[in-house]
Design a protein around this motif. Structure first.
Motif, PDB file in Angstrom:
ATOM      1  N   LYS A  42       0.732  -1.329  -0.049  1.00 26.30           N
ATOM      2  CA  LYS A  42      -0.015  -0.121   0.224  1.00 26.30           C
ATOM      3  C   LYS A  42       0.920   1.322  -0.076  1.00 26.30           C
ATOM      4  CE  LYS A  42      -4.038  -2.029   1.620  1.00 26.30           C
ATOM      5  NZ  LYS A  42      -5.198  -2.376   2.733  1.00 26.30           N
ATOM      6  N   ILE A  45       1.707   1.612  -3.319  1.00 29.20           N
ATOM      7  CA  ILE A  45       0.342   2.534  -4.281  1.00 29.20           C
ATOM      8  C   ILE A  45       0.597   3.721  -3.947  1.00 29.20           C
ATOM      9  CG2 ILE A  45      -2.079   2.350  -4.342  1.00 29.20           C
ATOM     10  CD1 ILE A  45      -1.965  -0.751  -3.633  1.00 29.20           C
ATOM     11  N   GLU A  58      -8.895   3.845  -7.412  1.00 31.27           N
ATOM     12  CA  GLU A  58      -9.201   2.335  -7.357  1.00 31.27           C
ATOM     13  C   GLU A  58      -9.212   1.991  -5.780  1.00 31.27           C
ATOM     14  OE1 GLU A  58      -6.203   3.701  -8.495  1.00 31.27           O
ATOM     15  OE2 GLU A  58      -5.825   3.107 -10.161  1.00 31.27           O
ATOM     16  N   LYS A  61     -10.226  -1.706  -4.647  1.00 33.20           N
ATOM     17  CA  LYS A  61      -9.133  -2.875  -5.053  1.00 33.20           C
ATOM     18  C   LYS A  61      -7.947  -2.325  -3.822  1.00 33.20           C
ATOM     19  CE  LYS A  61      -9.825  -4.530  -9.505  1.00 33.20           C
ATOM     20  NZ  LYS A  61      -8.949  -4.827 -10.922  1.00 33.20           N
ATOM     21  N   ALA A  62      -7.819  -1.033  -3.638  1.00 35.46           N
ATOM     22  CA  ALA A  62      -6.682  -0.482  -2.833  1.00 35.46           C
ATOM     23  C   ALA A  62      -6.841  -0.856  -1.449  1.00 35.46           C
ATOM     24  CB  ALA A  62      -6.364   0.905  -3.231  1.00 35.46           C
ATOM     25  N   ASP A  69      -3.830  -8.128  -6.014  1.00 31.90           N
ATOM     26  CA  ASP A  69      -4.425  -7.032  -6.309  1.00 31.90           C
ATOM     27  C   ASP A  69      -3.634  -5.775  -6.082  1.00 31.90           C
ATOM     28  OD1 ASP A  69      -6.904  -8.185  -7.262  1.00 31.90           O
ATOM     29  OD2 ASP A  69      -7.920  -7.857  -5.392  1.00 31.90           O
ATOM     30  N   LEU A  70      -3.020  -5.730  -4.946  1.00 33.08           N
ATOM     31  CA  LEU A  70      -2.134  -4.669  -4.529  1.00 33.08           C
ATOM     32  C   LEU A  70      -0.852  -4.404  -5.364  1.00 33.08           C
ATOM     33  CD1 LEU A  70      -2.234  -5.262  -0.616  1.00 33.08           C
ATOM     34  CD2 LEU A  70      -3.573  -3.556  -2.033  1.00 33.08           C
ATOM     35  N   SER A  72      -0.750  -5.285  -8.495  1.00 38.23           N
ATOM     36  CA  SER A  72      -1.133  -5.057  -9.816  1.00 38.23           C
ATOM     37  C   SER A  72      -1.384  -3.424  -9.496  1.00 38.23           C
ATOM     38  CB  SER A  72      -2.457  -5.625 -10.068  1.00 38.23           C
ATOM     39  OG  SER A  72      -3.005  -4.958 -11.297  1.00 38.23           O
ATOM     40  N   LEU A  73      -1.901  -2.708  -8.583  1.00 33.79           N
ATOM     41  CA  LEU A  73      -2.283  -1.543  -8.438  1.00 33.79           C
ATOM     42  C   LEU A  73      -0.710  -0.754  -8.029  1.00 33.79           C
ATOM     43  CD1 LEU A  73      -5.206  -1.478  -6.066  1.00 33.79           C
ATOM     44  CD2 LEU A  73      -5.198  -0.794  -8.459  1.00 33.79           C
ATOM     45  N   GLU A  75       1.689  -1.296  -9.677  1.00 37.86           N
ATOM     46  CA  GLU A  75       2.489  -1.528 -10.899  1.00 37.86           C
ATOM     47  C   GLU A  75       3.771  -2.105 -10.623  1.00 37.86           C
ATOM     48  OE1 GLU A  75       1.969   2.202 -13.234  1.00 37.86           O
ATOM     49  OE2 GLU A  75      -0.242   1.827 -13.232  1.00 37.86           O
TER      50      GLU A  75
END
Length: 136
Positions: A42, A45, A58, A61-62, A69-70, A72-73, A75
């Motif tokens: 996080k 993110i 987002e 999802k965040a 998921d994390l 991906s967010l 990146e």
């Protein structure tokens, strides 16, 4: 929650995990290790979206506790994939960490599982936390 909170929480949760492990409270230690990784991701993110407060577009999802998921967010999926390919120890540590889920709170991991996850997360060079810190 703001951007500074997540790195601090990640480090604090690692201390909690160690204390729980030392106290032979293995399920708590195991679960806390997952929060170490969650908070670290996080933090990534927040850096990526350049937000001080943790209210990204987002948001749903965040607020997830699923590492996939994390990642991906944040990146960092491709970076992790590439680095795991060349660093076998890092790859092994990520595999161990990927076994954690929020549902772990309903399980009773064995001592070995808790110790393995703590080692995978906390290793100073090839650990999951040390790796994620590169991107927060």
């Amino acid at each position: 929650m703001n951007r500074r909170d997540f790195p601090e929480l990640s480090e604090l949760n690692l201390q909690h995990a160690k204390a729980l492990l030392d106290a032979r409270l293995y399920s708590g230690a195991y679960y806390m290790c997952g929060y170490v990784v969650e908070c670290a991701l996080k933090a990534c993110i927040c850096k990526r979206i350049n937000q001080y407060e943790f209210y990204p577009k987002e948001a749903q999802k965040a607020w997830s506790q699923k590492f996939k998921d994390l990642i991906s967010l944040a990146e960092v999926a491709e970076k992790i994939k590439d680095d795991r390919r060349v660093d076998e120890t890092l790859n092994i540590h990520w595999k161990v960490a990927e076994g954690w889920s929020v549902e772990s709170r309903y399980e009773r991991p064995l001592r070995r599982e808790a110790e393995d996850l703590f080692a995978a997360v906390s290793h100073p060079v090839h650990g999951v936390l040390a790796y994620i810190k590169r991107y927060w």
